[in-house]
Design an enzyme around this catalytic site. Structure first.
Site, mmCIF file in Angstrom:
data_model
loop_
_atom_site.group_PDB
_atom_site.id
_atom_site.type_symbol
_atom_site.label_atom_id
_atom_site.label_comp_id
_atom_site.label_asym_id
_atom_site.label_seq_id
_atom_site.Cartn_x
_atom_site.Cartn_y
_atom_site.Cartn_z
ATOM 1 C CG ASN A 107 -1.623 1.322 1.404
ATOM 2 O OD1 ASN A 107 -2.481 1.658 0.592
ATOM 3 N ND2 ASN A 107 -1.252 2.101 2.418
ATOM 4 C CG HIS A 108 2.507 2.043 3.307
ATOM 5 N ND1 HIS A 108 1.281 1.601 3.775
ATOM 6 C CD2 HIS A 108 3.426 1.405 4.076
ATOM 7 C CE1 HIS A 108 1.457 0.775 4.784
ATOM 8 N NE2 HIS A 108 2.746 0.618 4.990
ATOM 9 C CD GLN A 173 4.005 3.252 7.509
ATOM 10 O OE1 GLN A 173 2.934 3.676 7.935
ATOM 11 N NE2 GLN A 173 4.500 2.085 7.882
ATOM 12 C CG ASP A 205 0.179 -4.141 5.608
ATOM 13 O OD1 ASP A 205 -0.131 -4.571 6.728
ATOM 14 O OD2 ASP A 205 0.535 -2.964 5.407
ATOM 15 C CG LEU A 210 -2.940 -2.835 -2.491
ATOM 16 C CD1 LEU A 210 -1.654 -2.102 -2.872
ATOM 17 C CD2 LEU A 210 -2.654 -4.329 -2.328
ATOM 18 C CD GLU A 247 -4.228 -5.107 8.231
ATOM 19 O OE1 GLU A 247 -4.202 -4.705 9.394
ATOM 20 O OE2 GLU A 247 -3.480 -4.640 7.344
ATOM 21 C CG HIS A 314 1.184 -7.960 13.822
ATOM 22 N ND1 HIS A 314 0.180 -8.582 13.112
ATOM 23 C CD2 HIS A 314 1.484 -6.845 13.129
ATOM 24 C CE1 HIS A 314 -0.095 -7.861 12.031
ATOM 25 N NE2 HIS A 314 0.685 -6.801 12.016
HETATM 26 C C1 GLC Z 1 -1.106 -3.256 8.936
HETATM 27 C C2 GLC Z 1 -0.180 -3.963 9.881
HETATM 28 C C3 GLC Z 1 0.385 -2.961 10.848
HETATM 29 C C4 GLC Z 1 1.106 -1.873 10.072
HETATM 30 C C5 GLC Z 1 0.180 -1.255 9.040
HETATM 31 C C6 GLC Z 1 0.915 -0.364 8.094
HETATM 32 O O1 GLC Z 1 -2.225 -2.763 9.591
HETATM 33 O O2 GLC Z 1 -0.853 -5.008 10.537
HETATM 34 O O3 GLC Z 1 1.234 -3.562 11.780
HETATM 35 O O4 GLC Z 1 1.553 -0.883 10.934
HETATM 36 O O5 GLC Z 1 -0.444 -2.229 8.254
HETATM 37 O O6 GLC Z 1 1.698 -1.115 7.201
#
Ligand code: GLC
Length: 555
Positions: A107-108, A173, A205, A210, A247, A314
């Site tokens: 995404n970044h 980011q 992610d 994204l 995610e 996490h």
């Molecule tokens: C997702 C990950 C997280 C991260 C974020 C940015 O949410 O689970 O840990 O900080 O993406 O990449």
């Protein structure tokens, strides 16, 4: 589908294990976990029964978001090893029958990534349109902060280019511009590269961000879900069995779209944030009703798709899908101190501390989650009941070093404690009390119990592949599910209350049923004239397989 064919869709019935290389095992004594160390621990993971390791980001990074801010997608962070160490690890995992997936964070990038540096310096150059730039902050762009309190805005002015760039996450980011074909091509190249080195897929992610086109000045005719479908098609052309676990923390009907249409041709799996939060509320209330309601709200999935069910991950334990009062109930029970909370929506603790170390309750939470429709996803250390270290800032509190023994640094590293990537957990849940070596010697330990749970779950493909429905129970403290697959039936029963529960289940069609065999858990049970009686202890679990007259195998 025969049992042999189930391995074509292996993700539907395996156990995932998420770990961060830098906090798992240090192999060279510098205080940072690495691939050499991890490779030495593969036999531990094989013994536990893990089917697929999910690696958190391991690429070069300034580490301002624990590696979710990447500066080079095509290599390994030198602190963690090199590509050779990576391949040795993958090869060893495969030898032990373990697949490996890794975070795909596209995404970044990090603001330090050469693409961003080139993009800000030369708007007309080859990387000029790699990011989402605007002369002015747009009125109609995306809204909402992902890290409220830490992040102040999603558009930041870059002094070098004199324009604003979009960043859904931290300002360091910048979001990639997926409307640019070259960016999409680059993402495919990254995917192709790591598949070639042996990965079996990706944890993708932030998928909804994204594919987002809002805020892009000239999105062209990019269809966001078409883009995701094309990425999936590319992945599976390269490797027919590779998986994308996404995610997507959205409402149930919105998550469903990310699996694709009726063919399920976008993400293979999604992490089930809705069910995770419903389980949290159910555990606090000692009531299965929130879970049952959530299961009903989840739309059915195409046959080859799957949910990834987890207890803790996490990040913070986000409770954003609960109502304000429900979230407050969970906060009151599991993290009343504001220092335990984050972003006004989540908890920065692991499960054992939230449950005051109550072994019955902790085990119930895992058995319940493993018995829900989907494939279980563990976060390292959950199998031994590791806690958080609240001294570590923000979301990172749950990412303390793995506790292997009661030795120095919990066996994570031979370096001096102040050299460690992160401090170990202190106090009652520290390595002296909670560690792998001691629990391996103790038959009653959480670790050995978890190993039995994983073994039982993998040997119950009815849960991974079957049709399911909740059964009526006299008390809402109990969740009872019936799974049917290939003429086989399994009943899964969990008691969320601390008091025993005596159940009479009406499981529906029982033709051919001759008896019940226990797969997992402790309970008195009986099949009598089409009725099933189960006496569960407080926090008790019981998984039962139906024996039929025409079974070709005697269970
Ligand atoms: C997702 C990950 C997280 C991260 C974020 C940015 O949410 O689970 O840990 O900080 O993406 O990449």
């Amino acid at each position: 589908m025969s049992i042999a064919r189930t391995s074509d869709v292996w993700w539907k019935n395996t156990v995932f294990y998420c770990l961060d290389v830098e906090t798992f095992q240090d192999g060279d004594g510098d205080g940072v976990g690495d691939f050499q160390g991890l490779t030495q621990r593969i036999d531990y993971l094989a013994g536990l029964g893990v089917g697929c390791i999910w690696l958190m980001p391991f690429h070069p990074s300034p580490n301002r978001d624990d590696g979710y801010d990447i500066t080079d997608y095509y290599t390994v962070d030198p602190r963690l090893g090199d590509l050779g160490d990576f391949v040795e690890f993958i090869r060893t995992a495969r030898d032990r029958g373990i697949r490996v997936i890794a975070d795909l964070v596209v995404n970044h990038t990090s603001e330090e990534h050469p693409w961003f540096q080139a993009s800000r310096e030369d708007p007309d150059g080859p990387f000029g349109d790699f990011y989402v730039w605007r002369a002015e902050k747009p009125e109609d762009g995306p809204t909402g902060l992902i890290f409220p309190g830490v992040q102040e805005e999603i558009w930041t002015r870059d002094e070098v280019r004199g324009q604003y760039y979009l960043h859904r996450f931290y300002r360091h980011q910048p979001d990639l511009n997926v409307a640019t074909p070259k960016v999409r091509h680059e993402i495919e190249k990254i995917v192709g590269f790591w598949l070639e080195l042996g990965l079996s897929g990706f944890r993708v992610d932030a998928v909804n961000f994204l594919i987002e086109v809002d805020g892009i000045e000239e999105p062209g005719d990019l269809d966001p879900h078409g883009f995701l479908g094309n990425l999936r098609a590319f992945l599976n052309r390269r490797d027919g069995q590779a998986v994308m676990l996404g995610e997507v923390n959205l409402e149930p009907e919105d998550v469903r779209r990310f699996f694709g249409d009726e063919d399920g041709d976008e993400l293979h799996m999604c992490l089930n944030f809705n069910l995770n939060q419903a389980v949290g509320l159910g555990l606090v209330r000692h009531d299965a009703e929130p879970i049952r309601r959530c299961l009903e709200a989840l739309l059915p999935l195409p046959p080859d798709n799957q949910w990834g069910n987890f207890v803790r991950n996490h990040d913070e334990w986000s409770l954003d899908k609960l109502s304000e009062s429900e979230r407050q109930e969970v906060f009151d029970a599991f993290g009343p101190d504001p220092a335990m909370q984050l972003y006004g929506r989540g908890l920065r603790r692991r499960l054992p501390t939230m449950m005051d170390g109550d072994q019955g309750w902790i085990r119930l939470a895992y058995a319940l989650t493993f018995g829900l429709p989907g494939a279980p996803v563990l976060f390292y250390g959950e199998e031994i009941g590791m806690a958080e270290n609240l001294e570590i800032p923000g979301r990172l509190s749950v990412r303390a070093p793995m506790q292997w023994s009661s030795g120095p640094n919990g066996g994570f590293s031979t370096a001096e404690p102040d050299q460690l990537r992160r401090p170990v957990v202190q106090g009652a849940f520290g390595p002296d009390e909670v560690n792998v070596a001691d629990q391996q010697q103790d038959e009653q330990s959480l670790l050995n119990w978890m190993e039995r749970l994983i073994r039982a779950r993998k040997a119950t493909p009815e849960i991974g592949h079957g049709d399911w429905r909740p059964l009526e129970t006299a008390t809402t403290a109990v969740l009872a599910l019936r799974y049917d697959w290939e003429g086989r039936t399994v009943l899964v029963v969990h008691n969320l209350a601390a008091e025993p529960a005596a159940l009479q289940l009406e499981p529906g069609d029982t033709s051919g049923w001759e008896g019940l065999s226990r797969i997992f858990g402790e309970a008195e049970y009986r099949l009598d004239a089409g009725r099933v009686t189960v006496d569960l202890q407080g926090f008790g679990s019981c998984w039962l397989r139906v024996r039929c007259a025409n079974d070709t195998i005697r269970w």
